[in-house]
Scaffold this active site. Structure first.
Site, PDB file in Angstrom:
ATOM      1  N   ASP A   1       0.827  -1.213   0.000  1.00 22.75           N
ATOM      2  CA  ASP A   1       0.000   0.000   0.000  1.00 22.75           C
ATOM      3  C   ASP A   1       0.860   1.262   0.000  1.00 22.75           C
ATOM      4  O   ASP A   1       1.992   1.260   0.479  1.00 22.75           O
ATOM      5  CB  ASP A   1      -0.913   0.010   1.242  1.00 22.75           C
ATOM      6  CG  ASP A   1      -0.117  -0.092   2.535  1.00 22.75           C
ATOM      7  OD1 ASP A   1       0.837  -0.909   2.584  1.00 22.75           O
ATOM      8  OD2 ASP A   1      -0.414   0.641   3.494  1.00 22.75           O
ATOM      9  N   GLU A   2       0.277   2.303  -0.518  1.00 19.85           N
ATOM     10  CA  GLU A   2       0.805   3.677  -0.391  1.00 19.85           C
ATOM     11  C   GLU A   2       2.311   3.788  -0.639  1.00 19.85           C
ATOM     12  O   GLU A   2       2.995   4.483   0.103  1.00 19.85           O
ATOM     13  CB  GLU A   2       0.509   4.214   1.021  1.00 19.85           C
ATOM     14  CG  GLU A   2      -0.954   4.257   1.356  1.00 19.85           C
ATOM     15  CD  GLU A   2      -1.211   4.735   2.778  1.00 19.85           C
ATOM     16  OE1 GLU A   2      -2.122   5.540   2.960  1.00 19.85           O
ATOM     17  OE2 GLU A   2      -0.513   4.285   3.703  1.00 19.85           O
TER      18      GLU A   2
HETATM   19  C1  NGO Z   1      -4.148   3.198   5.559  1.00 21.49           C
HETATM   20  C2  NGO Z   1      -2.648   3.036   5.558  1.00 21.49           C
HETATM   21  C3  NGO Z   1      -2.095   2.715   6.935  1.00 21.49           C
HETATM   22  C4  NGO Z   1      -2.684   3.642   7.989  1.00 21.49           C
HETATM   23  C5  NGO Z   1      -4.188   3.543   7.952  1.00 21.49           C
HETATM   24  C6  NGO Z   1      -4.825   4.487   8.954  1.00 21.49           C
HETATM   25  C7  NGO Z   1      -3.617   1.233   4.618  1.00 21.49           C
HETATM   26  C8  NGO Z   1      -3.816  -0.043   3.946  1.00 21.49           C
HETATM   27  N1  NGO Z   1      -2.484   1.914   4.646  1.00 21.49           N
HETATM   28  O1  NGO Z   1      -4.577   1.839   5.315  1.00 21.49           O
HETATM   29  O2  NGO Z   1      -0.688   2.828   6.921  1.00 21.49           O
HETATM   30  O3  NGO Z   1      -2.224   3.263   9.259  1.00 21.49           O
HETATM   31  O4  NGO Z   1      -4.709   3.831   6.680  1.00 21.49           O
HETATM   32  O5  NGO Z   1      -6.211   4.449   8.958  1.00 21.49           O
END
Ligand code: NGO
Length: 519
Positions: free
Chosen positions: A332-333
């Site tokens: 993710d991200e």
């Molecule tokens: C996102 C992020 C996380 C954060 C979270 C907080 C995902 C999959 N990546 O979810 O790093 O902690 O939000 O709500």
């Protein structure tokens, strides 16, 4: 208004019928005590009494069934003070006993069970030991709430008689705990597992690495924990699990028919690793440890061979101590990874996981890569990514942030948590259908649901409890119970009844004003 009046009338009529068939002072209602709601319940209006002379009998020599019987005996002991014997002896003559049997009935599946509760005895049957384990949670919930106290209680240990058939809608029903942003020790994780078990969930996902900390010992890369485990959000000491501790957690979960899914998040969310080993950085310079909460700044150096050696070592060590089928690779991200680097990296990591005999799960972004045939995408935010995953033949775990993220605040007054995705009150958490939330992603594409607890703002077990309870009960029901039988107005009455149990278990739950808690 009209609709409400009609349902009120129906409710009154139902309770009138129930009270006609009830015995004064004895429990008669079965369904109202149960979350998740079973497939079918037929109340028969009498009462079974658990007594100090009761025993637990296991039909047939089966060590797993014996263990399940012992688990039940252990759970019933503190509040009743009864030392229930668990034996293979099937002498059924005496009344007041609990019988566990395994029978060949594949319609019950791996986790289904039937319960015949008469005034003489309780018969719990299942096709597999996991079904017996789910069934004993039903027995626990049918006893008075005081059964969950840890000291001997003065109570009549009565159970309303009924016949129950039950099995889950989705095979995968889980929760995630982020032990990277704040570290939680083995005892906390075990308590969390116990609570999942009580509501018939079967998966616990541990988010073991992130920018702020690396939480699992990797023997071939010891600095990951020696250095990278040393902090957490806000700058506390952090911590990590040794492999022995991790194995202990895995075994504890297995004893409760819960699968542990370990996650190593990559290529982003990797600052703790990048701070521990300079060679994982493209500029060969270790980063500083990080204790903030901003995301999206870190990336493994996807061009370097050493990165893949690192991934192979980490996945290899983790696969060797993880009996469950899954390894979660995050994904993710990864805002600091160019898309042309991200795609081949995530594709290659999937091959590494496969080579170690495990099945990949990743956050929905991994749909952009070449998916292994059995890889699973976890929908959290991006519907197009999730649809892309389905078009590539992948299955989906439903974790929509706006519905299942337990770090989201209940409302604007909640003292903990975030609200970037939504405020999630109990009705919103409960009232959605995984199979219709995203158009074109249907039940056949979905393995189940998972509710994550991210811990940027969560520092201790009491905080965990407050954010998780009672939303988790709703997720357990969404995963287990048939969609057609679910509606908030009826569910909230059953939820209200759980309060005494949560109190007996000393859980600090959120007492939402939407629920008619008993005075
Ligand atoms: C996102 C992020 C996380 C954060 C979270 C907080 C995902 C999959 N990546 O979810 O790093 O902690 O939000 O709500």
């Amino acid at each position: 208004m009209k609709g409400k009046n009609v349902s009120l009338l129906i409710l009154l009529a139902v309770s009138a019928i129930v009270s006609c068939t009830s015995k004064q002072g004895s429990p008669t209602e079965v369904l109202e005590n149960l979350i998740p709601k079973p497939v079918s319940v037929n109340s028969t209006g009498e009462v079974f009494v658990l007594a100090s002379t009761s025993n637990i009998y296991i039909a047939a020599e089966n060590s797993e069934a014996l263990k399940v019987g012992q688990y039940l005996a252990d759970k019933l002991k503190p509040a009743t003070g009864f030392a229930l014997a668990v034996t293979n002896n099937t002498d059924t003559a005496a009344p007041g006993n609990i019988h566990l049997s395994l029978l060949s009935d594949s319609t019950l599946g791996e986790e289904g069970y039937t319960l015949q509760i008469t005034k003489e005895k309780i018969n719990l049957s299942a096709h597999m030991p996991a079904g017996l384990f789910r069934g004993i949670q039903t027995i626990r919930q049918l006893l008075p709430a005081a059964i969950e106290q840890q000291t001997v209680q003065q109570s009549k240990w009565e159970i309303a008689t009924a016949s129950i058939t039950d099995y889950p809608t989705y095979a995968f029903r889980g929760s995630m705990l982020d032990v990277a942003r704040h570290f939680f020790g083995v005892a906390d994780v075990k308590k969390y597992i116990d609570l999942l078990a009580y509501y018939k969930m079967n998966v616990m996902h541990l988010h073991l690495s992130d920018d702020q900390g690396w939480r699992i010992e990797i023997k071939s890369w010891p600095n990951l924990t020696a250095h990278g485990g040393n902090t957490q959000v806000g700058g506390g000491n952090g911590g990590f699990y040794t492999q022995e501790q991790y194995k202990d957690i895995v075994q504890y979960a297995m004893d409760r028919y819960i699968t542990i899914i370990p996650e190593i998040d990559m290529p982003g969310h990797t600052n703790a690793a990048l701070a521990s080993y300079a060679e994982l950085n493209c500029n060969d310079t270790a980063t500083q440890l990080y204790s903030g909460i901003e995301v999206g700044f870190s990336t493994l150096c996807t061009q370097k061979d050493i990165t893949y050696k690192f991934v192979d070592d980490v996945i290899g060590e983790l696969a060797a101590i993880t009996p469950g089928p899954y390894l979660h690779i995050g994904g993710d991200e990864s805002h600091a990874t160019k898309i042309e680097d991200y795609i081949p990296f995530v594709s290659r990591v999937q091959e590494i996981v496969k080579a170690h005999g495990k099945q990949v799960i990743g956050w929905d972004e991994i749909a952009l890569s070449t998916m292994q045939p059995n890889s699973i995408a976890q929908y959290w935010a991006d519907a197009p990514n999730s649809k892309l995953a389905v078009s590539k033949g992948a299955k989906i775990i439903m974790s929509p942030a706006s519905k299942t993220y337990m770090d989201m605040q209940y409302d604007s007054t909640t003292r903990l948590g975030l609200h970037w995705a939504a405020y999630i009150e109990l009705d919103s958490a409960y009232s959605w259908n995984p199979a219709t939330l995203v158009d074109s992603i249907t039940k056949e594409n979905i393995v189940g649901i998972e509710a994550p607890l991210w811990t940027e703002t969560i520092t201790n077990m009491k905080h965990i409890e407050y954010m998780v309870f009672p939303r988790l009960l709703g997720y357990a029901e969404i995963g287990w119970s048939a969609q057609e039988g679910r509606n908030w107005e009826e569910y909230k009455l059953r939820l209200a009844k759980q309060a005494d149990r949560l109190k007996a278990m000393q859980i600090d739950y959120y007492p939402s004003a939407l629920v008619p808690w008993a005075k």
